[in-house]
Scaffold this active site. Structure first.
Site, PDB file in Angstrom:
ATOM      1  N   LYS A   1       0.848  -1.063   0.045  1.00  0.00           N
ATOM      2  CA  LYS A   1      -0.031  -0.074   0.180  1.00  0.00           C
ATOM      3  C   LYS A   1       0.976   1.338   0.140  1.00  0.00           C
ATOM      4  O   LYS A   1       1.941   1.332  -0.690  1.00  0.00           O
ATOM      5  CB  LYS A   1      -0.746  -0.030   1.158  1.00  0.00           C
ATOM      6  CG  LYS A   1      -1.941  -1.234   1.173  1.00  0.00           C
ATOM      7  CD  LYS A   1      -3.019  -1.466   2.307  1.00  0.00           C
ATOM      8  CE  LYS A   1      -3.685  -2.714   1.968  1.00  0.00           C
ATOM      9  NZ  LYS A   1      -4.578  -2.757   2.925  1.00  0.00           N
TER      10      LYS A   1
ATOM     11  N   HIS B   1      -8.448  -3.060  -6.213  1.00  0.00           N
ATOM     12  CA  HIS B   1      -8.789  -3.263  -4.307  1.00  0.00           C
ATOM     13  C   HIS B   1      -9.631  -2.362  -4.062  1.00  0.00           C
ATOM     14  O   HIS B   1      -9.872  -1.249  -4.562  1.00  0.00           O
ATOM     15  CB  HIS B   1      -7.233  -2.699  -3.942  1.00  0.00           C
ATOM     16  CG  HIS B   1      -6.982  -3.093  -2.900  1.00  0.00           C
ATOM     17  ND1 HIS B   1      -7.578  -2.473  -1.435  1.00  0.00           N
ATOM     18  CD2 HIS B   1      -6.429  -4.358  -2.195  1.00  0.00           C
ATOM     19  CE1 HIS B   1      -7.084  -2.934  -0.495  1.00  0.00           C
ATOM     20  NE2 HIS B   1      -6.527  -4.140  -0.573  1.00  0.00           N
TER      21      HIS B   1
ATOM     22  N   GLU C   1     -11.558 -10.858  -1.079  1.00  0.00           N
ATOM     23  CA  GLU C   1     -11.208 -10.113   0.162  1.00  0.00           C
ATOM     24  C   GLU C   1     -12.416  -9.481   0.429  1.00  0.00           C
ATOM     25  O   GLU C   1     -12.944  -8.190   0.032  1.00  0.00           O
ATOM     26  CB  GLU C   1     -10.054  -8.888  -0.402  1.00  0.00           C
ATOM     27  CG  GLU C   1      -8.982  -9.257  -0.978  1.00  0.00           C
ATOM     28  CD  GLU C   1      -7.647  -8.265  -0.566  1.00  0.00           C
ATOM     29  OE1 GLU C   1      -6.921  -8.444   0.108  1.00  0.00           O
ATOM     30  OE2 GLU C   1      -7.909  -7.297  -1.282  1.00  0.00           O
TER      31      GLU C   1
ATOM     32  N   GLY D   1      -7.639  -4.809   7.101  1.00  0.00           N
ATOM     33  CA  GLY D   1      -7.411  -3.885   7.887  1.00  0.00           C
ATOM     34  C   GLY D   1      -8.037  -4.213   9.454  1.00  0.00           C
ATOM     35  O   GLY D   1      -7.554  -3.401  10.346  1.00  0.00           O
TER      36      GLY D   1
HETATM   37  P1  PGA Z   1      -4.731  -6.478   5.488  1.00  0.00           P
HETATM   38  O1  PGA Z   1      -4.933  -6.036   4.082  1.00  0.00           O
HETATM   39  O2  PGA Z   1      -3.739  -7.723   5.227  1.00  0.00           O
HETATM   40  O3  PGA Z   1      -3.778  -5.601   6.188  1.00  0.00           O
HETATM   41  O4  PGA Z   1      -5.963  -6.819   6.249  1.00  0.00           O
HETATM   42  C1  PGA Z   1      -5.157  -6.685   2.985  1.00  0.00           C
HETATM   43  C2  PGA Z   1      -5.466  -6.120   1.798  1.00  0.00           C
HETATM   44  O5  PGA Z   1      -5.714  -5.020   1.813  1.00  0.00           O
HETATM   45  O6  PGA Z   1      -5.065  -6.857   0.525  1.00  0.00           O
END
Ligand code: PGA
Length: 256
Positions: A15, A99, A170, A176
């Site tokens: 990110k 995403h 996801e 998050g």
């Molecule tokens: P995370 O994010 O592992 O921090 O939950 C996953 C993602 O956004 O692909």
């Protein structure tokens, strides 16, 4: 499959982290060092400005690179954007598209995502299409949400192009957060996604498409997710910036 270790791909989505190139190099050099003892492939998706430097510092085969997003055009008056060809020429082999953070923060619609998916495949990248419901309602409307989103986002992709696609499921509510989805629910969703892919293409393509899970994957829950989730890989956010954690996730995903 008895006795065979399943290979699962792990995508690390950095990110908008870390803050400087020096920090990125530091994290990456530790990842490189640890990768020597781990079998399995890690795809590092750093911010675009770090791609070139990290790619040039690595000669091995266990780590590959990806971009977190790209425009659907390859050049033009598009201030602030990155083209799929630019990502490819910087050394990316993978491209994350759709995403949930881009959908929420940059207003990406399925129509835009469909164009980006096609542009990524045409630029010879393997496209990781992210899909996932915002909420899990009692009437299972989320299944319709997933189905429609897959149909819309893949509408420019024909059977032949599916060889260059991966689906990352996801659930937005898990990204998050503290807890991942339960492995049995993940399994249920992979079955459902394969059913939709069979409808859109055919069974052979559905079986051959890699389905990944993402959303709060960490060193503590990865073993259960790979044991019971029936997934072909993982998309990891936060833990991908901690070299020890991400390499342990790669190890567990590949049967240690
Ligand atoms: P995370 O994010 O592992 O921090 O939950 C996953 C993602 O956004 O692909």
């Amino acid at each position: 499959m008895v006795g065979m270790k399943k290979k699962r791909i792990v995508i690390g989505n950095w990110k908008m982290n870390p803050p400087t190139l020096a920090d990125a190099k530091k994290i990456f050099s530790k990842i490189k060092q640890l990768s020597a003892e781990v079998s399995g492939v890690l795809v590092v998706c750093p911010p675009a400005t770090y791609l070139n430097a990290l790619v040039s510092s690595y000669k091995g085969k266990k780590i590959m690179f990806g971009a977190q997003d790209a425009h659907w055009l390859n050049n033009g008056s598009m201030t602030g954007f990155l083209s799929p060809t630019m990502a490819q020429s910087a050394g990316a082999k993978y491209l994350i598209v759709g995403h949930s953070e881009r959908r929420a923060l940059a207003g990406e619609t399925p129509e835009i995502i469909a164009k980006k998916v096609l542009a990524g495949v045409e630029a010879q990248l393997t496209v990781i299409l992210c899909i996932g419901e915002k909420v899990r309602d009692r009437n299972a409307e989320y299944l319709t949400v997933i189905r429609e989103d897959l149909r819309e986002c893949l509408k420019k992709i024909d059977k032949r192009m599916m060889a260059h696609m991966m689906i990352a499921y996801e659930p937005v509510w898990a990204i998050g957060g503290r807890d991942a989805m339960s492995p049995s629910d993940i399994h249920g969703m992979t079955i459902y996604i394969r059913k939709v892919l069979t409808e859109l293409y055919d069974k052979q393509i559905s079986d051959a498409t890699q389905i990944l899970y993402g959303g709060a994957v960490n060193v503590d829950n990865v073993a259960d997710i790979v044991k019971d989730g029936e997934i072909d890989g993982l998309l990891v956010g936060r833990d991908s910036l901690i070299p020890e954690n991400i390499m342990q996730i790669v190890a567990v995903a590949n049967g240690k």
